[in-house]
Scaffold this motif. Structure first.
Motif, PDB file in Angstrom:
ATOM      1  N   ASP A  83       0.817  -1.215   0.000  1.00 57.51           N
ATOM      2  CA  ASP A  83       0.000   0.000   0.000  1.00 57.51           C
ATOM      3  C   ASP A  83       0.854   1.270   0.000  1.00 57.51           C
ATOM      4  O   ASP A  83       0.388   2.322  -0.443  1.00 57.51           O
ATOM      5  N   ILE A  84       2.073   1.186   0.523  1.00 56.62           N
ATOM      6  CA  ILE A  84       2.987   2.334   0.491  1.00 56.62           C
ATOM      7  C   ILE A  84       4.339   1.854  -0.029  1.00 56.62           C
ATOM      8  O   ILE A  84       4.688   0.686   0.072  1.00 56.62           O
ATOM      9  N   ASP A  85       5.102   2.814  -0.596  1.00 54.54           N
ATOM     10  CA  ASP A  85       6.428   2.441  -1.091  1.00 54.54           C
ATOM     11  C   ASP A  85       7.475   2.700  -0.009  1.00 54.54           C
ATOM     12  O   ASP A  85       7.162   3.150   1.094  1.00 54.54           O
ATOM     13  N   ASP A  86       8.738   2.426  -0.342  1.00 56.41           N
ATOM     14  CA  ASP A  86       9.818   2.525   0.648  1.00 56.41           C
ATOM     15  C   ASP A  86      10.030   3.951   1.142  1.00 56.41           C
ATOM     16  O   ASP A  86      10.316   4.174   2.319  1.00 56.41           O
ATOM     17  N   ALA A  87       9.897   4.941   0.276  1.00 59.28           N
ATOM     18  CA  ALA A  87      10.098   6.336   0.678  1.00 59.28           C
ATOM     19  C   ALA A  87       9.020   6.762   1.670  1.00 59.28           C
ATOM     20  O   ALA A  87       9.313   7.417   2.689  1.00 59.28           O
ATOM     21  N   GLU A  88       7.760   6.400   1.398  1.00 66.17           N
ATOM     22  CA  GLU A  88       6.671   6.723   2.340  1.00 66.17           C
ATOM     23  C   GLU A  88       6.862   5.993   3.665  1.00 66.17           C
ATOM     24  O   GLU A  88       6.584   6.544   4.725  1.00 66.17           O
ATOM     25  N   PHE A  89       7.343   4.765   3.580  1.00 62.37           N
ATOM     26  CA  PHE A  89       7.610   3.993   4.803  1.00 62.37           C
ATOM     27  C   PHE A  89       8.668   4.689   5.651  1.00 62.37           C
ATOM     28  O   PHE A  89       8.504   4.809   6.878  1.00 62.37           O
ATOM     29  N   GLU A  90       9.724   5.157   5.037  1.00 55.26           N
ATOM     30  CA  GLU A  90      10.806   5.826   5.784  1.00 55.26           C
ATOM     31  C   GLU A  90      10.311   7.118   6.434  1.00 55.26           C
ATOM     32  O   GLU A  90      10.650   7.425   7.574  1.00 55.26           O
TER      33      GLU A  90
ATOM     34  N   ALA B  83       7.190   7.875   7.306  1.00 53.29           N
ATOM     35  CA  ALA B  83       6.270   7.513   8.407  1.00 53.29           C
ATOM     36  C   ALA B  83       7.043   6.977   9.605  1.00 53.29           C
ATOM     37  O   ALA B  83       6.707   7.270  10.766  1.00 53.29           O
ATOM     38  N   LYS B  84       8.095   6.204   9.321  1.00 53.00           N
ATOM     39  CA  LYS B  84       8.904   5.667  10.410  1.00 53.00           C
ATOM     40  C   LYS B  84       9.608   6.798  11.174  1.00 53.00           C
ATOM     41  O   LYS B  84       9.673   6.772  12.398  1.00 53.00           O
ATOM     42  N   GLU B  85      10.090   7.788  10.470  1.00 58.47           N
ATOM     43  CA  GLU B  85      10.743   8.944  11.101  1.00 58.47           C
ATOM     44  C   GLU B  85       9.760   9.692  12.008  1.00 58.47           C
ATOM     45  O   GLU B  85      10.105  10.129  13.103  1.00 58.47           O
ATOM     46  N   LYS B  86       8.511   9.834  11.542  1.00 58.83           N
ATOM     47  CA  LYS B  86       7.488  10.494  12.347  1.00 58.83           C
ATOM     48  C   LYS B  86       7.221   9.717  13.646  1.00 58.83           C
ATOM     49  O   LYS B  86       7.065  10.300  14.711  1.00 58.83           O
ATOM     50  N   ILE B  87       7.148   8.428  13.534  1.00 58.91           N
ATOM     51  CA  ILE B  87       6.858   7.588  14.719  1.00 58.91           C
ATOM     52  C   ILE B  87       8.015   7.634  15.711  1.00 58.91           C
ATOM     53  O   ILE B  87       7.814   7.761  16.915  1.00 58.91           O
ATOM     54  N   LEU B  88       9.235   7.588  15.205  1.00 53.76           N
ATOM     55  CA  LEU B  88      10.411   7.528  16.084  1.00 53.76           C
ATOM     56  C   LEU B  88      10.763   8.890  16.680  1.00 53.76           C
ATOM     57  O   LEU B  88      11.477   8.953  17.674  1.00 53.76           O
ATOM     58  N   HIS B  89      10.282   9.949  16.107  1.00 58.78           N
ATOM     59  CA  HIS B  89      10.600  11.278  16.640  1.00 58.78           C
ATOM     60  C   HIS B  89       9.390  11.963  17.088  1.00 58.78           C
ATOM     61  O   HIS B  89       8.609  12.095  17.662  1.00 58.78           O
TER      62      HIS B  89
END
Length: 135
Positions: A120-127, A129-135
């Motif tokens: 549903d999402i590509d690698d760039a969107e995953f990265e 979103a992951k940055e948002k969650i971790l920060h």
């Protein structure tokens, strides 16, 4: 040489009694000195006067302080215990909350990984979103 006959049971009882009363007196003296410093309503001069009175004439000072301010001692001790309990409870809540927050972060990352695995999402969107969650 039998020492038991030189020191009768009643003598031992009185010795233990005097030691107990002496320790009780020391504990009472330190509680009163602690109460003098804990009381926020007393000015610095009043604290100094009470402290000098209790230290210079300890027997009279402790009895007069207990008669004059004894009722407030219990209230101040209860307030101190309540404030300490609230501080401990707040610390426990903060500590337990950080554990729950870490679990929710792990859950969010797991869900995000599932979304990426489904395509549903590509690698760039995953990265991002992951940055948002971790920060």
């Amino acid at each position: 040489m039998n020492l038991a006959y030189d020191y009768p049971v009643l003598g031992a009882f009185w010795t233990v009694m005097w030691i107990f009363l002496w320790i009780l007196w020391i504990v009472l003296l330190f509680r009163i000195i602690g109460d003098i410093f804990r009381d926020d309503e007393l000015s610095g001069i009043a604290k100094t006067a009470w402290l000098v009175f209790v230290v210079v004439v300890p027997f009279l000072g402790v009895f007069v302080y207990t008669l004059a301010r004894g009722r407030g001692m219990g209230k101040r001790e209860a307030e101190h215990a309540r404030a300490h309990r609230e501080a401990v409870d707040e610390y426990i809540r903060a500590t337990a909350g950080s554990g729950a927050e870490a679990d929710s972060t792990v859950d969010q990352l797991a869900k995000l990984s599932d979304i990426r695995a489904r395509g549903d999402i590509d690698d760039a969107e995953f990265e991002r979103a992951k940055e948002k969650i971790l920060h």
